[in-house]
Design a protein around this motif. Structure first.
Motif, PDB file in Angstrom:
ATOM      1  N   GLN A 114      11.904   6.261 -10.020  1.00 46.96           N
ATOM      2  CA  GLN A 114      12.835   6.423  -8.903  1.00 46.96           C
ATOM      3  C   GLN A 114      12.217   7.283  -7.806  1.00 46.96           C
ATOM      4  N   TYR A 115      11.530   8.367  -8.186  1.00 42.38           N
ATOM      5  CA  TYR A 115      10.857   9.222  -7.208  1.00 42.38           C
ATOM      6  C   TYR A 115       9.746   8.441  -6.491  1.00 42.38           C
ATOM      7  N   THR A 116       9.071   7.572  -7.230  1.00 40.83           N
ATOM      8  CA  THR A 116       8.020   6.745  -6.622  1.00 40.83           C
ATOM      9  C   THR A 116       8.617   5.819  -5.566  1.00 40.83           C
ATOM     10  N   ARG A 117       9.788   5.284  -5.844  1.00 39.77           N
ATOM     11  CA  ARG A 117      10.456   4.408  -4.874  1.00 39.77           C
ATOM     12  C   ARG A 117      10.861   5.184  -3.623  1.00 39.77           C
ATOM     13  N   TYR A 118      11.405   6.386  -3.827  1.00 35.81           N
ATOM     14  CA  TYR A 118      11.767   7.218  -2.674  1.00 35.81           C
ATOM     15  C   TYR A 118      10.523   7.536  -1.837  1.00 35.81           C
ATOM     16  N   GLY A 119       9.435   7.866  -2.527  1.00 34.61           N
ATOM     17  CA  GLY A 119       8.182   8.160  -1.821  1.00 34.61           C
ATOM     18  C   GLY A 119       7.669   6.956  -1.055  1.00 34.61           C
ATOM     19  N   THR A 120       7.856   5.762  -1.631  1.00 34.34           N
ATOM     20  CA  THR A 120       7.435   4.521  -0.962  1.00 34.34           C
ATOM     21  C   THR A 120       8.192   4.333   0.343  1.00 34.34           C
ATOM     22  N   VAL A 121       9.507   4.551   0.305  1.00 35.62           N
ATOM     23  CA  VAL A 121      10.331   4.411   1.511  1.00 35.62           C
ATOM     24  C   VAL A 121       9.894   5.416   2.575  1.00 35.62           C
ATOM     25  N   LEU A 122       9.636   6.660   2.157  1.00 34.52           N
ATOM     26  CA  LEU A 122       9.219   7.705   3.101  1.00 34.52           C
ATOM     27  C   LEU A 122       7.880   7.364   3.748  1.00 34.52           C
ATOM     28  N   MET A 137       0.799  -1.227   0.000  1.00 34.04           N
ATOM     29  CA  MET A 137       0.000   0.000   0.000  1.00 34.04           C
ATOM     30  C   MET A 137       0.842   1.293   0.000  1.00 34.04           C
ATOM     31  N   PRO A 138       1.994   1.354   0.699  1.00 32.49           N
ATOM     32  CA  PRO A 138       2.810   2.580   0.585  1.00 32.49           C
ATOM     33  C   PRO A 138       3.242   2.871  -0.849  1.00 32.49           C
ATOM     34  N   TYR A 139       3.511   1.821  -1.621  1.00 34.46           N
ATOM     35  CA  TYR A 139       3.886   1.995  -3.029  1.00 34.46           C
ATOM     36  C   TYR A 139       2.698   2.531  -3.832  1.00 34.46           C
ATOM     37  N   ILE A 140       1.516   1.991  -3.567  1.00 28.57           N
ATOM     38  CA  ILE A 140       0.307   2.464  -4.256  1.00 28.57           C
ATOM     39  C   ILE A 140       0.070   3.933  -3.936  1.00 28.57           C
ATOM     40  N   SER A 141       0.206   4.297  -2.666  1.00 28.25           N
ATOM     41  CA  SER A 141       0.008   5.699  -2.252  1.00 28.25           C
ATOM     42  C   SER A 141       1.029   6.612  -2.912  1.00 28.25           C
ATOM     43  N   ALA A 142       2.294   6.182  -2.941  1.00 29.59           N
ATOM     44  CA  ALA A 142       3.340   6.984  -3.574  1.00 29.59           C
ATOM     45  C   ALA A 142       3.074   7.149  -5.067  1.00 29.59           C
ATOM     46  N   LEU A 166      -0.551  12.573  -9.296  1.00 26.14           N
ATOM     47  CA  LEU A 166      -1.163  13.880  -9.070  1.00 26.14           C
ATOM     48  C   LEU A 166      -0.170  15.007  -9.352  1.00 26.14           C
ATOM     49  N   LEU A 167       1.085  14.806  -8.923  1.00 30.27           N
ATOM     50  CA  LEU A 167       2.120  15.808  -9.169  1.00 30.27           C
ATOM     51  C   LEU A 167       2.392  15.971 -10.664  1.00 30.27           C
ATOM     52  N   THR A 168       2.259  14.886 -11.397  1.00 29.72           N
ATOM     53  CA  THR A 168       2.464  14.948 -12.849  1.00 29.72           C
ATOM     54  C   THR A 168       1.440  15.863 -13.508  1.00 29.72           C
ATOM     55  N   GLY A 169       0.261  15.955 -12.883  1.00 27.31           N
ATOM     56  CA  GLY A 169      -0.786  16.796 -13.447  1.00 27.31           C
ATOM     57  C   GLY A 169      -0.703  18.263 -13.039  1.00 27.31           C
ATOM     58  N   ILE A 170      -0.011  18.562 -11.923  1.00 23.80           N
ATOM     59  CA  ILE A 170      -0.007  19.949 -11.420  1.00 23.80           C
ATOM     60  C   ILE A 170       1.383  20.574 -11.367  1.00 23.80           C
ATOM     61  N   SER A 171       2.432  19.765 -11.462  1.00 26.81           N
ATOM     62  CA  SER A 171       3.801  20.281 -11.366  1.00 26.81           C
ATOM     63  C   SER A 171       4.468  20.308 -12.745  1.00 26.81           C
ATOM     64  N   GLU A 172       5.047  21.461 -13.099  1.00 20.96           N
ATOM     65  CA  GLU A 172       5.716  21.591 -14.382  1.00 20.96           C
ATOM     66  C   GLU A 172       6.923  20.659 -14.478  1.00 20.96           C
TER      67      GLU A 172
END
Length: 209
Positions: free
Chosen positions: A115-123, A80-85, A91-97
Motif C-alpha cells: 500500500q505504501y508503494t502504491r502511495y509512493g507511485t502516485v506521489l 517507472m514511477p512504480y519501480i522507483s517507489a 531501501l527504507l526496509t533496510g534502514i527504518s525500524e
C-alpha cells in the motif's frame, strides 16, 4: 519443440493464464496510442526524433516506456514511477525500524508495504507528470494550448495512466504468467526493436554509422 509448445494450450488452466496475459499486454499496447489531450503528436514525434533528444536520457527513458513517451501517450510515464517507489520502499526496509517491523509481520506487513508503494507511485507520478507538462510546454509547438489547464489535465492523465499500468501488472502477476511489471517493461522494449533496427540500418545507409 513445436509440439511441446502446442501442448501447453491443451492444459486448460495454463491456456487461460496465457490468454489472459496476452490480453493484458495487448490492452497496454493499444492504450499506448491514446495521446495526452492538447498535444500536437506530429510535432512531438519530430521533437523526439532529433539526434540530441534521441541520444539523451530522455531517449533512454522512452525506450523503457516502449516508445510511448515519444508518442505523448497517456502511458508516457510507463511503469517507472512504480519501480522507483519499490526501490525507495526497499531501501527504507533496510534502514527504518518501522519498515523492518512491517516486513517481519508476514502477510499483514507485506500488504501495508504494498500500500505504501502504491502511495509512493502516485506521489512520484504526480511530480514527474508535472515535470513532463512543463517540459512539453517548453518544447516549441508540441502543446497546442499551454497554460494551467494543460498542466492539470496532463498530470491527471499521466498519473491515471501509471496507476492503470500498476494495476495491470498486478493482475498479470495474480492471474496470468510471470511477473506482470517485468512483462510490461519487456513488451515495451521488444516493441521498440523494429524501430531501433530501422534507425540503425538508415544510419548505416547514409554513412552516419
Amino acid at each position: 519443440m513445436i509440439n511441446k509448445f502446442l501442448n501447453i494450450f491443451k492444459i486448460a488452466d495454463l491456456r487461460k493464464k496465457l490468454l489472459f496475459t496476452a490480453g493484458m499486454v495487448l490492452i497496454y499496447r493499444l492504450g499506448g496510442v491514446i495521446p495526452i489531450p492538447g498535444i500536437n503528436t506530429s510535432a512531438m514525434r519530430d521533437y523526439m526524433d532529433t539526434e540530441s533528444i534521441r541520444n539523451s536520457i530522455l531517449g533512454l527513458y522512452d525506450m523503457f516506456a516502449g516508445g510511448l513517451f515519444s508518442q505523448a501517450s497517456i502511458f508516457a510515464l510507463g511503469i517507472m514511477p512504480y519501480i522507483s517507489a519499490s526501490i525507495i520502499i526497499s531501501l527504507l526496509t533496510g534502514i527504518s525500524e518501522y519498515f523492518k517491523n512491517l516486513k517481519n509481520q508476514g502477510e499483514i506487513g507485506r500488504k501495508k508495504i504494498t500500500q505504501y508503494t502504491r502511495y509512493g507511485t502516485v506521489l512520484l507520478a504526480t511530480v514527474q507528470g508535472y515535470g513532463v507538462s512543463v517540459g512539453l510546454e517548453n518544447s516549441g509547438t508540441v502543446v497546442t494550448d499551454p497554460g494551467f489547464y494543460f498542466k492539470l489535465t496532463t498530470v491527471i492523465t499521466l498519473v491515471a495512466g501509471t496507476i492503470f499500468l500498476m494495476w495491470l501488472g498486478e493482475q498479470i502477476t495474480q492471474r496470468g504468467i510471470g511477473n506482470g511489471i517485468s512483462l510490461i517493461i519487456f513488451s515495451g522494449i521488444v516493441a521498440e526493436i523494429p524501430r531501433a533496427l530501422a534507425s540503425t540500418f538508415e544510419l548505416g545507409r547514409t554513412g552516419a554509422l
